[in-house]
Design an enzyme around this catalytic site. Sequence first.
Site, PDB file in Angstrom:
ATOM      1  N   HIS B  36       0.824  -1.212   0.000  1.00 11.35           N
ATOM      2  CA  HIS B  36       0.000   0.000   0.000  1.00 11.35           C
ATOM      3  C   HIS B  36       0.858   1.262   0.000  1.00 11.35           C
ATOM      4  CE1 HIS B  36      -3.363  -2.682   0.654  1.00 11.35           C
ATOM      5  NE2 HIS B  36      -4.148  -1.669   0.375  1.00 11.35           N
ATOM      6  N   LYS B 100     -10.268  -6.967   7.476  1.00 11.61           N
ATOM      7  CA  LYS B 100     -11.083  -7.103   8.679  1.00 11.61           C
ATOM      8  C   LYS B 100     -11.020  -5.833   9.516  1.00 11.61           C
ATOM      9  CE  LYS B 100      -7.843  -9.062  11.995  1.00 11.61           C
ATOM     10  NZ  LYS B 100      -7.801  -9.283  13.415  1.00 11.61           N
TER      11      LYS B 100
HETATM   12  S1  SF4 Z   1      -8.701 -14.491  15.599  1.00  9.05           S
HETATM   13 FE1  SF4 Z   1      -7.401 -13.617  17.211  1.00  9.05          FE
HETATM   14  S2  SF4 Z   1      -5.339 -14.117  16.618  1.00  9.05           S
HETATM   15 FE2  SF4 Z   1      -6.621 -14.405  14.810  1.00  9.05          FE
HETATM   16  S3  SF4 Z   1      -6.551 -12.465  13.682  1.00  9.05           S
HETATM   17 FE3  SF4 Z   1      -8.282 -12.367  15.064  1.00  9.05          FE
HETATM   18  S4  SF4 Z   1      -7.483 -11.386  16.938  1.00  9.05           S
HETATM   19 FE4  SF4 Z   1      -5.740 -12.096  15.744  1.00  9.05          FE
END
Ligand code: SF4
Lengths: 297, 196
Positions: B36, B100
């Site tokens: 990026h 995410k």
């Molecule tokens: S599930 Fe837990 S360890 Fe995996 S990306 Fe999400 S916060 Fe990080």
Amino acid sequence: MNSAQQKKFLEAFIEIIRKTSCELPKDVTDLLKKGLGDEESGSNAKYALEIVDKNITLAKQKSQPICQDTGSILVYVHYPMRLDAEGLAKVIRKAVVTATKKGYLRQNSVDSITGKNSGTNVGPGSPALHLEPWKKDYLDVRVILKGGGCENMGVQYSLPDSRIGAGRDIAGIKKCILDAVHNAQGKGCGPGILGVAIGGDRGSSYMESKVQLLRKMTDKNPDPVLAEIEESCTEAANQLGIGPMGFGGKTTLMGIKAGALNRLPASYFVSVSYMCWAFRRQGAVLSGKGDIKKWLY
Amino acid sequence: MIRLDVPFTEEKIRSLKVGDMVEIHGTIFTGRDSVHKWLYEGNQPPVSLKDGMIYHCGPVLIKEKGKWVVKAAGPTTSIREEPYQATIIEQHQLRAVIGKGGMGEKTRQACQKHGCVYLHAIGGAAQVLAESIKEVENVYEYDRFGSPEAIWQFRVEGFPVVVTMDAHGNSLHKEVEAASAVKVKELFEQITAAKQ
Ligand code: SF4
């Protein structure tokens, strides 16, 4: 420790790490299943939890990490006094290196100044070893893998806190907890679990918040005041509607585990460690010779 | 469930709305922090991103018998790319960003203006997502950025995501945050009242 003994312990620790990274404990999967049942069909929340559920099954089947961020490696060991602690620490570090080579752990340990990845997960502060001798003739070993996304959602309050109107009392503690959940939204890969410590100094307080995460989700806090905080705040947090991944929904928080440490009259800390749904925590009882006798979760 | 095939058209992207559950089929490119920053600084990508999508992901791959195999490929936190994303959406005509945790105001506006969406993958679902990656088609800038930061070209089938920022200015993240803020205030008042 002679070399035959070392080999035994090494194998045991590698297996504990593998299981921690690839299999969630039952007390956690039970809560995720409950969440799945509670969410409305066709909702984003249910969709997220269905994928989580599938992921857990797949990881176990394939013996592969549940999440690619295998996190900070927290190891808590009680060991018989006659065992040589230095030797034990060495074996645990070696197990971490091997588990990394085998792909149970991602290369996850970076020099904070140079930015260089050690490639082995071993370096200053990693793994985080907490070794304590005891009078029993067996070992109690517990491992938590705590990912970065959820660790970044941890927070420490110093009461009184005027921003959220929290004083040095139970009401103040509750406000801290709910504020932490609200701030995290879905960013810690919720539905989450909180480890909470009240009191201590800044360091011991955060440490205790993680030790609380060793408790089984199904246990009840023996202290009635803490038990009430755990229950009422879990219920309140689930009214926030943040839901899995922050998509909205009923399952925002799966539980809270809270402990209290004595504090100085001048300080009053409330420390919150946010744990993601991928709550990788396992433990085992090892014989003095290094055989795995029993799984703990 | 909505099926999305790459490459996307602006029309198809504009038809999506917040809360839609989508399965992606086709070619996607990974890109995280280094990529990026590099694109933002004006470097040309080695492959056209037009009408395509970028996935915020630092995958774990190993080479088995001379072929790349994906071991884990979950999303990484997107907000770190917030300073760069809007410019990249505009300059490279991206139609979707996958990651995410959601993104901020600048990206939300860029999505609205240029016809792009933010697709939220399920954080932590490394194995499910790795399974839906059927082939590693190519890798670019591997030497420059190293494995997790390189631009990987994956062919995916049924890659599951949720639209959390659409091309009409809506953001599920903003909505959930606002609604939960109201609720927190209410709960605080209840806690204070119970004390008295
Ligand atoms: S599930 Fe837990 S360890 Fe995996 S990306 Fe999400 S916060 Fe990080």
